[in-house]
Design a protein around this motif. Structure first.
Motif, short mmCIF file in Angstrom:
data_model
loop_
_atom_site.label_atom_id
_atom_site.label_comp_id
_atom_site.label_asym_id
_atom_site.label_seq_id
_atom_site.Cartn_x
_atom_site.Cartn_y
_atom_site.Cartn_z
N SER A 94 -10.35 58.39 59.69
CA SER A 94 -10.15 59.76 60.16
C SER A 94 -9.53 60.67 59.09
N SER A 95 -8.90 60.08 58.09
CA SER A 95 -8.29 60.88 57.02
C SER A 95 -9.12 60.87 55.74
N ALA A 96 -10.42 60.58 55.89
CA ALA A 96 -11.30 60.50 54.71
C ALA A 96 -11.28 61.79 53.90
N MET A 97 -11.24 62.94 54.59
CA MET A 97 -11.22 64.22 53.88
C MET A 97 -9.97 64.35 53.01
N LEU A 98 -8.83 63.86 53.51
CA LEU A 98 -7.60 63.92 52.72
C LEU A 98 -7.70 63.05 51.47
N HIS A 99 -8.38 61.91 51.59
CA HIS A 99 -8.55 61.04 50.43
C HIS A 99 -9.40 61.72 49.35
N ARG A 100 -10.37 62.52 49.79
CA ARG A 100 -11.19 63.25 48.80
C ARG A 100 -10.43 64.45 48.25
N LEU A 101 -9.55 65.01 49.06
CA LEU A 101 -8.79 66.19 48.63
C LEU A 101 -7.63 65.83 47.71
N ASN A 102 -7.06 64.65 47.89
CA ASN A 102 -5.84 64.29 47.18
C ASN A 102 -5.97 64.33 45.65
N PRO A 103 -7.05 63.79 45.07
CA PRO A 103 -7.16 63.87 43.60
C PRO A 103 -7.22 65.30 43.07
N VAL A 104 -7.82 66.21 43.85
CA VAL A 104 -7.90 67.61 43.44
C VAL A 104 -6.50 68.22 43.43
N ARG A 105 -5.77 67.98 44.49
CA ARG A 105 -4.38 68.46 44.54
C ARG A 105 -3.57 67.90 43.37
N LEU A 106 -3.71 66.59 43.13
CA LEU A 106 -2.92 65.94 42.09
C LEU A 106 -3.22 66.51 40.71
N ALA B 233 2.14 61.81 29.13
CA ALA B 233 3.24 60.97 29.60
C ALA B 233 2.87 60.29 30.92
N MET B 234 3.21 59.02 31.03
CA MET B 234 2.90 58.27 32.25
C MET B 234 3.84 58.64 33.40
N LYS B 235 5.09 58.99 33.08
CA LYS B 235 6.08 59.27 34.10
C LYS B 235 6.79 60.60 33.81
N PRO B 236 6.07 61.71 33.96
CA PRO B 236 6.67 63.01 33.65
C PRO B 236 7.79 63.41 34.61
N LEU B 237 7.88 62.74 35.75
CA LEU B 237 8.95 63.06 36.71
C LEU B 237 10.11 62.07 36.64
N SER B 238 10.16 61.27 35.61
CA SER B 238 11.26 60.32 35.45
C SER B 238 12.60 61.06 35.44
N LEU C 170 0.56 61.57 49.16
CA LEU C 170 1.09 62.26 47.97
C LEU C 170 2.38 61.62 47.48
N CYS C 171 3.20 61.11 48.40
CA CYS C 171 4.48 60.51 47.99
C CYS C 171 4.28 59.37 47.00
N GLU C 172 3.30 58.53 47.25
CA GLU C 172 3.13 57.37 46.38
C GLU C 172 2.72 57.75 44.95
N PRO C 173 1.77 58.67 44.76
CA PRO C 173 1.49 59.12 43.38
C PRO C 173 2.69 59.77 42.71
N LEU C 174 3.48 60.53 43.47
CA LEU C 174 4.68 61.15 42.87
C LEU C 174 5.67 60.08 42.43
N ALA C 175 5.80 59.02 43.22
CA ALA C 175 6.68 57.91 42.83
C ALA C 175 6.17 57.24 41.57
N ARG C 176 4.86 57.08 41.46
CA ARG C 176 4.28 56.45 40.27
C ARG C 176 4.44 57.34 39.04
N LEU C 177 4.61 58.65 39.26
CA LEU C 177 4.87 59.56 38.14
C LEU C 177 6.35 59.55 37.75
#
Length: 250
Positions: A35-47, A64-69, A83-90
């Motif tokens: 049901s959240s397929a659209m969000l999965h397609r939208l997320n890379p664009v936002r990122l 830089a791999m971690k610009p938010l370190s 979105l939280c998980e990609p931000l954590a990986r950054l």
């Protein structure tokens, strides 16, 4: 005689029916074909937009791999953590807040499986930590709250001086009514009842709310769709747009 409190009255922003709607989708939030397929397609664009604004605002190297370190990030209306998980990986120390307890439970479970330490909380933003963050994000949320002005004020109250805010939301246009509401919901691209077109906000309206909270927009782009490119950043804001804002500097 006890002195009357001068603390500001904090307004509720959660619409219980909206929270229930999205909470019911929690179980397959992470399924890219669910049901959240659209969000999965939208997320890379936002990122893509978010990463560019992070580099520009904080002066980080685009490679830089971690610009938010060493920096803190808050995602409001975080759902199950897309979105939280990609931000954590950054490299960020991430806090995610959502109106639906079911979403927070799903977010915590997925973060644990992913080995990510993210502070997830359910409920009103006003009831959460009063800490301030370097980065405050809220993706496709403002159109679901009961008081957009109070919501933006709460977001601003969580932003550090010198911090960066990222918001995205559908635009209220004839095109968005046709494609995001009527077509997308009827064709099953998003669950029925997800959108109320009358609650969509134009860039001018959001700009006004941000200005009232002491913020100015530093970048804004549309999120458009085409059969060849799919969802992509564009100058065309007719369907959806994403923006970066900061406190007005004197």
């Amino acid at each position: 005689m006890t002195k009357a409190s001068t603390a500001p009255v904090r307004k509720a922003t959660i619409d219980p029916s909206e929270a229930a709607h999205f909470g019911a989708l929690a179980a397959d939030w992470w399924d890219p074909k669910g049901s959240s397929a659209m969000l999965h397609r939208l997320n890379p664009v936002r990122l893509g937009f978010i990463r560019r604004q992070i580099d520009l605002h904080f002066g980080s190297d685009e490679s830089a791999m971690k610009p938010l370190s060493g920096k803190s990030a808050l995602d409001v209306g975080c759902g199950a953590g897309l979105l939280c998980e990609p931000l954590a990986r950054l490299g960020a120390m991430v806090t995610g807040v959502d109106a639906a307890a079911e979403n927070i439970a799903a977010a915590k479970a997925h973060a644990a499986q992913s080995g990510l330490a993210i502070d997830y909380r359910a409920g009103e933003l006003a009831a959460q930590t009063q800490a301030r963050f370097d980065l405050v994000c809220s993706m496709e949320v403002i159109e679901h709250v009961v008081d957009p002005a109070a919501f933006v004020a709460e977001l601003a109250a969580r932003l550090k001086p010198g911090g960066l805010m990222i918001l995205s939301t559908p635009n209220r246009t004839t095109a968005s009514k046709l494609f995001l509401v009527e077509a997308a919901e009827r064709l099953g691209q998003v669950p029925r009842g997800t959108h109320d077109w009358h609650k969509f906000m134009t860039p001018e309206e959001v700009t006004g709310l941000l200005a009232d909270a002491g913020l100015e927009i530093v970048a804004i782009e549309g999120i458009a769709f085409s059969p060849l490119s799919g969802l992509h950043l564009s100058a065309n804001k007719a369907l959806n747009y994403i923006l970066a804002a900061r406190f007005v500097t004197s």
